[in-house]
Write a protein that holds these residues in place. Structure first.
Motif, PDB file in Angstrom:
ATOM      1  N   LEU A 166      41.353  41.956  28.885  1.00 24.35           N
ATOM      2  CA  LEU A 166      41.933  42.600  27.710  1.00 24.35           C
ATOM      3  C   LEU A 166      41.315  43.973  27.449  1.00 24.35           C
ATOM      4  N   ALA A 167      40.035  44.128  27.828  1.00 21.17           N
ATOM      5  CA  ALA A 167      39.346  45.393  27.550  1.00 21.17           C
ATOM      6  C   ALA A 167      39.916  46.545  28.351  1.00 21.17           C
ATOM      7  N   ALA A 168      40.236  46.306  29.620  1.00 21.11           N
ATOM      8  CA  ALA A 168      40.688  47.401  30.486  1.00 21.11           C
ATOM      9  C   ALA A 168      41.939  48.109  29.941  1.00 21.11           C
ATOM     10  N   PRO A 169      43.030  47.377  29.618  1.00 16.14           N
ATOM     11  CA  PRO A 169      44.203  48.079  29.080  1.00 16.14           C
ATOM     12  C   PRO A 169      43.959  48.656  27.689  1.00 16.14           C
ATOM     13  N   LEU A 170      43.156  47.970  26.869  1.00 15.64           N
ATOM     14  CA  LEU A 170      42.898  48.479  25.526  1.00 15.64           C
ATOM     15  C   LEU A 170      42.053  49.745  25.576  1.00 15.64           C
ATOM     16  N   LEU A 171      41.106  49.810  26.519  1.00 17.75           N
ATOM     17  CA  LEU A 171      40.336  51.039  26.706  1.00 17.75           C
ATOM     18  C   LEU A 171      41.235  52.180  27.152  1.00 17.75           C
ATOM     19  N   ALA A 172      42.171  51.865  28.050  1.00 13.85           N
ATOM     20  CA  ALA A 172      43.056  52.907  28.576  1.00 13.85           C
ATOM     21  C   ALA A 172      44.011  53.441  27.513  1.00 13.85           C
ATOM     22  N   VAL A 173      44.472  52.553  26.625  1.00 13.19           N
ATOM     23  CA  VAL A 173      45.471  52.953  25.632  1.00 13.19           C
ATOM     24  C   VAL A 173      44.835  53.433  24.334  1.00 13.19           C
ATOM     25  N   GLY A 174      43.868  52.681  23.816  1.00  7.72           N
ATOM     26  CA  GLY A 174      43.322  52.994  22.497  1.00  7.72           C
ATOM     27  C   GLY A 174      41.920  53.545  22.482  1.00  7.72           C
ATOM     28  N   GLY A 175      41.158  53.342  23.572  1.00 12.17           N
ATOM     29  CA  GLY A 175      39.792  53.840  23.611  1.00 12.17           C
ATOM     30  C   GLY A 175      38.787  52.808  23.117  1.00 12.17           C
ATOM     31  N   VAL A 176      37.519  53.218  23.097  1.00 11.22           N
ATOM     32  CA  VAL A 176      36.411  52.324  22.768  1.00 11.22           C
ATOM     33  C   VAL A 176      36.545  51.752  21.356  1.00 11.22           C
ATOM     34  N   GLY A 177      37.017  52.552  20.403  1.00 16.82           N
ATOM     35  CA  GLY A 177      37.087  52.122  19.009  1.00 16.82           C
ATOM     36  C   GLY A 177      37.897  50.864  18.814  1.00 16.82           C
ATOM     37  N   PHE A 253      27.235  49.230  39.318  1.00 17.01           N
ATOM     38  CA  PHE A 253      27.668  48.910  40.678  1.00 17.01           C
ATOM     39  C   PHE A 253      29.065  49.473  40.944  1.00 17.01           C
ATOM     40  N   ALA A 254      29.969  49.293  39.976  1.00 13.04           N
ATOM     41  CA  ALA A 254      31.351  49.744  40.155  1.00 13.04           C
ATOM     42  C   ALA A 254      31.459  51.271  40.153  1.00 13.04           C
ATOM     43  N   LEU A 255      30.783  51.917  39.205  1.00 10.04           N
ATOM     44  CA  LEU A 255      30.941  53.368  39.044  1.00 10.04           C
ATOM     45  C   LEU A 255      30.080  54.169  40.013  1.00 10.04           C
ATOM     46  N   LYS A 256      28.837  53.764  40.190  1.00 16.92           N
ATOM     47  CA  LYS A 256      27.913  54.577  40.984  1.00 16.92           C
ATOM     48  C   LYS A 256      27.915  54.217  42.468  1.00 16.92           C
ATOM     49  N   VAL A 257      28.042  52.944  42.803  1.00 16.73           N
ATOM     50  CA  VAL A 257      28.005  52.554  44.212  1.00 16.73           C
ATOM     51  C   VAL A 257      29.371  52.682  44.866  1.00 16.73           C
ATOM     52  N   PHE A 258      30.403  52.167  44.183  1.00 24.93           N
ATOM     53  CA  PHE A 258      31.738  52.200  44.775  1.00 24.93           C
ATOM     54  C   PHE A 258      32.573  53.384  44.311  1.00 24.93           C
ATOM     55  N   GLY A 259      32.083  54.151  43.317  1.00 26.06           N
ATOM     56  CA  GLY A 259      32.824  55.317  42.843  1.00 26.06           C
ATOM     57  C   GLY A 259      34.123  54.964  42.156  1.00 26.06           C
ATOM     58  N   GLN A 260      34.193  53.787  41.527  1.00 24.37           N
ATOM     59  CA  GLN A 260      35.408  53.336  40.863  1.00 24.37           C
ATOM     60  C   GLN A 260      35.332  53.617  39.367  1.00 24.37           C
ATOM     61  N   ASP A 261      36.250  53.012  38.591  1.00 24.20           N
ATOM     62  CA  ASP A 261      36.313  53.275  37.156  1.00 24.20           C
ATOM     63  C   ASP A 261      36.148  51.974  36.370  1.00 24.20           C
ATOM     64  N   ALA A 262      36.525  52.034  35.083  1.00 19.83           N
ATOM     65  CA  ALA A 262      36.353  50.871  34.211  1.00 19.83           C
ATOM     66  C   ALA A 262      37.163  49.672  34.676  1.00 19.83           C
ATOM     67  N   THR A 263      38.289  49.911  35.323  1.00 22.92           N
ATOM     68  CA  THR A 263      39.106  48.796  35.804  1.00 22.92           C
ATOM     69  C   THR A 263      38.360  47.971  36.832  1.00 22.92           C
ATOM     70  N   ALA A 264      37.667  48.633  37.756  1.00 26.70           N
ATOM     71  CA  ALA A 264      36.891  47.918  38.776  1.00 26.70           C
ATOM     72  C   ALA A 264      35.765  47.111  38.136  1.00 26.70           C
ATOM     73  N   ALA A 265      35.110  47.702  37.128  1.00 27.73           N
ATOM     74  CA  ALA A 265      34.047  46.975  36.423  1.00 27.73           C
ATOM     75  C   ALA A 265      34.606  45.730  35.745  1.00 27.73           C
ATOM     76  N   SER A 266      35.771  45.865  35.113  1.00 27.44           N
ATOM     77  CA  SER A 266      36.393  44.720  34.447  1.00 27.44           C
ATOM     78  C   SER A 266      36.764  43.629  35.440  1.00 27.44           C
ATOM     79  N   VAL A 267      37.265  44.020  36.602  1.00 25.50           N
ATOM     80  CA  VAL A 267      37.653  43.039  37.617  1.00 25.50           C
ATOM     81  C   VAL A 267      36.434  42.271  38.120  1.00 25.50           C
ATOM     82  N   LEU A 268      35.329  42.970  38.365  1.00 23.77           N
ATOM     83  CA  LEU A 268      34.115  42.303  38.832  1.00 23.77           C
ATOM     84  C   LEU A 268      33.598  41.306  37.795  1.00 23.77           C
ATOM     85  N   VAL A 269      33.579  41.716  36.532  1.00 26.84           N
ATOM     86  CA  VAL A 269      33.133  40.811  35.472  1.00 26.84           C
ATOM     87  C   VAL A 269      34.047  39.589  35.400  1.00 26.84           C
ATOM     88  N   SER A 270      35.347  39.817  35.496  1.00 24.08           N
ATOM     89  CA  SER A 270      36.300  38.707  35.440  1.00 24.08           C
ATOM     90  C   SER A 270      36.139  37.751  36.618  1.00 24.08           C
TER      91      SER A 270
END
Length: 412
Positions: A166-177, A253-270
């Motif tokens: 749920l966080a990934a699309p909400l971050l993309a559309v509405g942001g952290v707030g 791991f997602a952002l610095k090692v693989f050079g991905q974004d928040a979506t990759a981080a969300s997928v790994l956590v899931s």
């Protein structure tokens, strides 16, 4: 499948108790919001600072207060109505989450604000956890305790699956707030749950109370005298310091090692949550077939190699598969150790023993996640985290060689 039908399976027996189902459901809703916040703040801090040390340091601030507050929370929970205590803590966490959301919406969110509020949130969280664990233990009979502890881990990991999704699309559309605001609302599910539970009669302790701090000290002494209980806590501390940091370092791991974004981080956590969920379905049957001691001993031996496999994964798809396995093994280990601690706790001291376990777990995690993050900035993410995983295996082998029958969970 209904909770009553699920309760006929070994892993789901605790679902046969109405009050347990209510608390489990309310906690699930809250954990979904909490994991949405974990992903959002982890991505925010990593993106703003570019440092694994900052990401790990802020995660540590959430758990560091347990040094003092977990034993205090345990002693308080053994004296007062645990439902009211948990409800007050949930209200406080809702206010803190709402404050973060307000700062984000008004453009005043900063790494410093995240750090300060994470610290206060950690204070409330560690105060409430001994009461929550003891409440759960009081909702089911002793024969269903392992099921209840395993399902509590399942609930936590279901939140780990659904929250990032749920966080990934909400971050993309509405942001952290918007993520932070959603988390604030979910704490009211905890309020509803604990207020629907029938009041528990606090068991009379076989050890007389001599004051709050004396009660805390007595909890430590009793735990130290029980070698099986104490070794379970030592294993928990070591696991927290060397293995558990993988949870908060996922964005790194997602952002610095693989050079991905928040979506990759969300997928790994899931994916970690999926692994834990699958394990929770099988853990009851495995415990009946192998025995609790053998299951936990095997799990602790496998945990280090599973973590090393994850950290050394050369591609994101392989990392996704590896963290699924790691999530499963980790869930079985933490559920087994938690069950051992509650089984060995003397009558009337369940919350105090839980509080001491939380100290070791959270202090180990706080030190581990900060140190691994700091060293990763200087030596690289993979070398540091993989070395920690191998070191955990060495420690487990050493403990087994010293007292092989007390590292795991003896049969009861």
């Amino acid at each position: 499948m209904t909770a009553r039908r699920l309760s006929s399976l070994p892993s789901f027996r605790a679902f046969g108790h109405r009050d347990f189902v209510a608390v489990w459901s309310g906690a699930l809703v809250s954990n979904i919001g909490a994991w949405m916040e974990v992903v959002a703040l982890g991505v925010y801090v990593t993106a703003v600072t570019g440092k694994a040390e900052w990401t790990g340091g802020i995660a540590a601030l959430t758990y560091l207060p347990s040094v003092v507050l977990s034993p205090l929370g345990g002693a308080i929970a053994d004296r007062f109505d645990r439902r009211i205590f948990i409800a007050l803590c949930a209200l406080a966490q809702a206010v803190l989450a709402g404050t973060l959301a307000t700062l984000a919406f008004t453009g005043h969110l900063s790494v410093l604000a995240v750090a300060v509020i994470s610290f206060f949130n950690g204070c409330v969280h560690v105060l409430s956890m001994p009461a929550y664990t003891a409440l759960i233990a009081g909702l089911v009979p002793s024969e269903d305790l392992h099921s209840a502890m395993s399902l509590t881990s399942t609930q936590f990991n279901l939140g780990r699956i659904l929250g990032p999704m749920l966080a990934a699309p909400l971050l993309a559309v509405g942001g952290v707030g918007w993520v932070l605001a959603f988390n604030a609302v979910t704490f009211f599910a905890v309020l509803w749950a604990v207020m629907t539970v029938r009041p528990q009669a606090r068991p009379a302790s076989t050890i007389p109370s001599r004051g709050l701090w004396a009660d805390i000290a007595e909890g430590v002494r009793v735990s130290r005298r029980d070698s099986a209980l104490w070794l379970a806590m030592v294993a928990m501390f070591t696991m927290a310091a060397l293995i558990t940091p993988f949870i908060s370092l996922v964005p790194v791991f997602a952002l610095k090692v693989f050079g991905q974004d928040a979506t990759a981080a969300s997928v790994l956590v899931s994916m970690q949550g999926v692994g834990a969920l699958l394990a929770s379905v099988m853990v009851g049957s495995l415990a009946e077939r192998w025995g609790r001691q053998r299951l936990l001993d095997t799990t602790l031996l496998v945990l280090g190699p599973a973590a090393a496999l994850y950290w050394l994964s050369p591609t994101l798809p392989l990392a996704m598969a590896a963290i699924l396995v790691l999530g499963a093994v980790y869930m079985v280990a933490i559920a087994g150790l938690s069950t051992r601690c509650q089984e060995r706790a003397p009558r009337g001291m369940a919350a105090r023993v839980s509080g001491l376990g939380a100290v070791l777990l959270n202090v180990g995690y706080s030190l581990g996640v900060w140190m691994q993050g700091a060293l990763a900035d200087r030596l690289g993410v993979r070398p540091v985290t993989a070395t920690a995983a191998v070191l955990f295996l060495v420690v487990v082998v050493g403990l087994r060689a010293q007292r092989p029958r007390e590292v795991g969970v003896p049969e009861t």
